[in-house]
Design a protein around this motif. Sequence first.
Motif, short mmCIF file in Angstrom:
data_model
loop_
_atom_site.label_atom_id
_atom_site.label_comp_id
_atom_site.label_asym_id
_atom_site.label_seq_id
_atom_site.Cartn_x
_atom_site.Cartn_y
_atom_site.Cartn_z
N CYS A 41 0.82 -1.22 0.00
CA CYS A 41 0.00 0.00 0.00
C CYS A 41 0.85 1.26 0.00
O CYS A 41 0.61 2.17 -0.79
CB CYS A 41 -0.93 -0.03 1.22
SG CYS A 41 -2.01 1.40 1.40
N THR A 46 -13.52 4.90 5.13
CA THR A 46 -12.27 4.18 4.93
C THR A 46 -11.13 5.20 4.96
O THR A 46 -11.28 6.29 5.49
CB THR A 46 -12.33 3.34 3.63
OG1 THR A 46 -11.08 2.70 3.45
CG2 THR A 46 -12.69 4.13 2.39
N GLY A 101 -6.58 5.56 3.99
CA GLY A 101 -5.91 5.67 5.26
C GLY A 101 -6.59 4.82 6.34
O GLY A 101 -7.42 4.00 6.06
N PRO A 118 -9.20 4.99 8.99
CA PRO A 118 -10.23 5.93 9.44
C PRO A 118 -10.24 6.14 10.94
O PRO A 118 -10.53 7.24 11.41
CB PRO A 118 -11.54 5.28 8.97
CG PRO A 118 -11.21 3.87 8.63
CD PRO A 118 -9.77 3.84 8.26
N THR A 172 -14.11 0.29 6.79
CA THR A 172 -12.96 -0.57 6.54
C THR A 172 -11.82 -0.08 7.41
O THR A 172 -11.50 1.11 7.39
CB THR A 172 -12.52 -0.52 5.05
OG1 THR A 172 -13.61 -0.93 4.24
CG2 THR A 172 -11.36 -1.47 4.79
N THR A 173 -11.23 -0.97 8.17
CA THR A 173 -10.21 -0.56 9.15
C THR A 173 -9.10 -1.60 9.21
O THR A 173 -9.31 -2.77 8.87
CB THR A 173 -10.85 -0.40 10.55
OG1 THR A 173 -9.82 -0.16 11.52
CG2 THR A 173 -11.63 -1.63 10.98
N SER A 224 -8.75 -5.48 7.72
CA SER A 224 -7.65 -6.02 6.92
C SER A 224 -6.75 -6.86 7.79
O SER A 224 -6.33 -6.42 8.87
CB SER A 224 -6.83 -4.87 6.32
OG SER A 224 -7.67 -4.10 5.52
N ASN A 255 -10.41 -8.83 5.20
CA ASN A 255 -9.83 -8.55 3.88
C ASN A 255 -8.38 -9.00 3.90
O ASN A 255 -7.61 -8.55 4.75
CB ASN A 255 -9.81 -7.04 3.61
CG ASN A 255 -11.12 -6.52 3.05
OD1 ASN A 255 -12.00 -7.28 2.68
ND2 ASN A 255 -11.22 -5.21 2.97
N ILE A 268 -8.04 -10.29 -2.01
CA ILE A 268 -7.92 -9.13 -2.91
C ILE A 268 -6.61 -9.25 -3.71
O ILE A 268 -5.57 -9.60 -3.14
CB ILE A 268 -7.87 -7.80 -2.10
CG1 ILE A 268 -9.05 -7.72 -1.14
CG2 ILE A 268 -7.82 -6.58 -3.01
CD1 ILE A 268 -9.03 -6.48 -0.23
N GLU A 269 -6.69 -8.96 -5.01
CA GLU A 269 -5.45 -8.89 -5.81
C GLU A 269 -4.78 -7.53 -5.57
O GLU A 269 -5.47 -6.51 -5.46
CB GLU A 269 -5.78 -9.00 -7.30
CG GLU A 269 -6.11 -10.42 -7.73
CD GLU A 269 -6.54 -10.51 -9.19
OE1 GLU A 269 -6.79 -9.47 -9.84
OE2 GLU A 269 -6.66 -11.65 -9.67
N MET A 320 -3.28 -4.12 -6.39
CA MET A 320 -3.54 -3.21 -7.51
C MET A 320 -2.42 -2.18 -7.60
O MET A 320 -1.87 -1.74 -6.59
CB MET A 320 -4.87 -2.48 -7.28
CG MET A 320 -6.04 -3.42 -7.22
SD MET A 320 -7.53 -2.56 -6.71
CE MET A 320 -8.18 -3.71 -5.51
N MET A 370 -3.89 3.83 -2.73
CA MET A 370 -5.22 3.38 -2.30
C MET A 370 -5.64 4.13 -1.04
O MET A 370 -6.81 4.43 -0.84
CB MET A 370 -5.14 1.88 -2.02
CG MET A 370 -6.40 1.26 -1.57
SD MET A 370 -7.39 0.80 -2.98
CE MET A 370 -7.57 -0.95 -2.70
N1 SAM Z 1 -6.51 1.18 6.55
C1 SAM Z 1 -7.70 0.46 6.32
C2 SAM Z 1 -7.42 -0.99 6.03
O1 SAM Z 1 -6.26 -1.33 5.82
O2 SAM Z 1 -8.38 -1.75 6.02
C3 SAM Z 1 -8.59 1.04 5.24
C4 SAM Z 1 -7.92 1.55 4.00
S1 SAM Z 1 -7.08 0.33 3.03
C5 SAM Z 1 -6.48 1.34 1.71
C6 SAM Z 1 -8.45 -0.57 2.35
C7 SAM Z 1 -8.11 -1.91 1.76
O3 SAM Z 1 -7.29 -1.72 0.65
C8 SAM Z 1 -7.38 -2.85 2.69
O4 SAM Z 1 -8.03 -4.09 2.73
C9 SAM Z 1 -6.02 -2.99 2.05
O5 SAM Z 1 -5.47 -4.25 2.28
C10 SAM Z 1 -6.31 -2.74 0.61
N2 SAM Z 1 -5.20 -2.23 -0.19
C11 SAM Z 1 -4.35 -1.21 0.05
N3 SAM Z 1 -3.51 -1.01 -0.98
C12 SAM Z 1 -3.82 -1.92 -1.90
C13 SAM Z 1 -3.33 -2.23 -3.20
N4 SAM Z 1 -2.34 -1.54 -3.75
N5 SAM Z 1 -3.92 -3.25 -3.88
C14 SAM Z 1 -4.95 -3.95 -3.33
N6 SAM Z 1 -5.46 -3.70 -2.12
C15 SAM Z 1 -4.91 -2.71 -1.41
#
Ligand code: SAM
Length: 336
Positions: A38, A75, A77, A79, A106-107, A130, A168, A197-198, A200, A331
Amino acid sequence: MATLAPDLTAPLTDSFGRQIRYLRVSVTDRCDFRCRYCMAEAMTFLPRAEILALEEIAIIVDRFIARGVTKVRLTGGEPLVRRGVGELAARIGRHLGRGLEELTLTTNGSRLAEQAEAMVDAGIRRINVSLDSLDRDRFAYITRRDRLNDVLAGIAAARAAGLAVKINMVALKGLNEDEIEPMLRWCAAEGHDLSLIETMPLGRIDEDRSDRFLPLTLVRKRLDERFTLTPSSYSTGGPARYWTVEELGVRLGLISPLTENFCAGCNRVRLTVEGRLFMCLGQEDQVDLKAAYRTGGIAAVDRAIDDAMRRKPLRHDFRIAAARPAVARHMSVTGG
Ligand code: SAM
Ligand code: SF4
């Protein structure tokens, strides 16, 4: 030239006929973790002067609900690191049953233990947490923070407070791919759903994402050899497609933007904490709702939302092996 007055009674519909019912709100770009897929370790966050006040977020969210959005997800960052997020959730939650059908979160779970009750009080009933590994060392490696126990305590507190939990898990080649089955079993035992989740290509990180990209088509094939996966009609209004793993009685969601494009059914837009509305997670085009609000109030926000509907693109253009990320922002900025 005369500007058309927005039709405030019709549902928000883009130029491809897709109705927009789902708003994701990034309430902060900041985070207490640094997950490798991320963010970079030395991540730069937005200056505080550039972000929306919580009151401004609430007013913009009100407009979306007034115009037919039925689902809002908070969500980031992370939240729960933003001070006042409980009040914001409660303020948005007042629309539940009056246009808004669901408020979710989403946290990363690090602060859930302290805040789960406040989320329930706000009307949240389901959250995504996550969790990419149940192994302390791996968790610390992936998130760059040794906080697995806090996250597990947060998940337990969420369940005790009455929240349904979906885990997640970003599928990472060579990093947690051997944990997918144990994670499924753990979720089955704990009564959580699981979504894979793939990765991204969003924003620069310290490594090459293609090294860790694990196609969910392959994961699915491996799971098919071990379990009976029955397609489920369950939908949360998001991009996941669901299966029931019959032997374990657990629901499994697969979010596979790279290997199985789901843009045709897209019903979402995303508000960043800077007040920019992104019509697609994987495209650069955006509409500045902060500027609209600060210069022209609610009427200008409505016009800007209509403009956004006309500009929502048909689909993202992700390619994992490209030299540069598909879009420069992370993201955590757009809100996952
Ligand atoms: N910080 C919170 C969390 O991690 O759940 C909420 C924001 S986070 C950006 C939301 C979701 O995006 C999380 O499940 C995280 O694993 C996923 N995520 C973050 N960067 C990603 C990426 N480049 N590709 C796929 N999923 C990603
Ligand atoms: Fe933070 Fe969530 Fe990104 Fe991890 S995935 S760094 S927890 S915003």
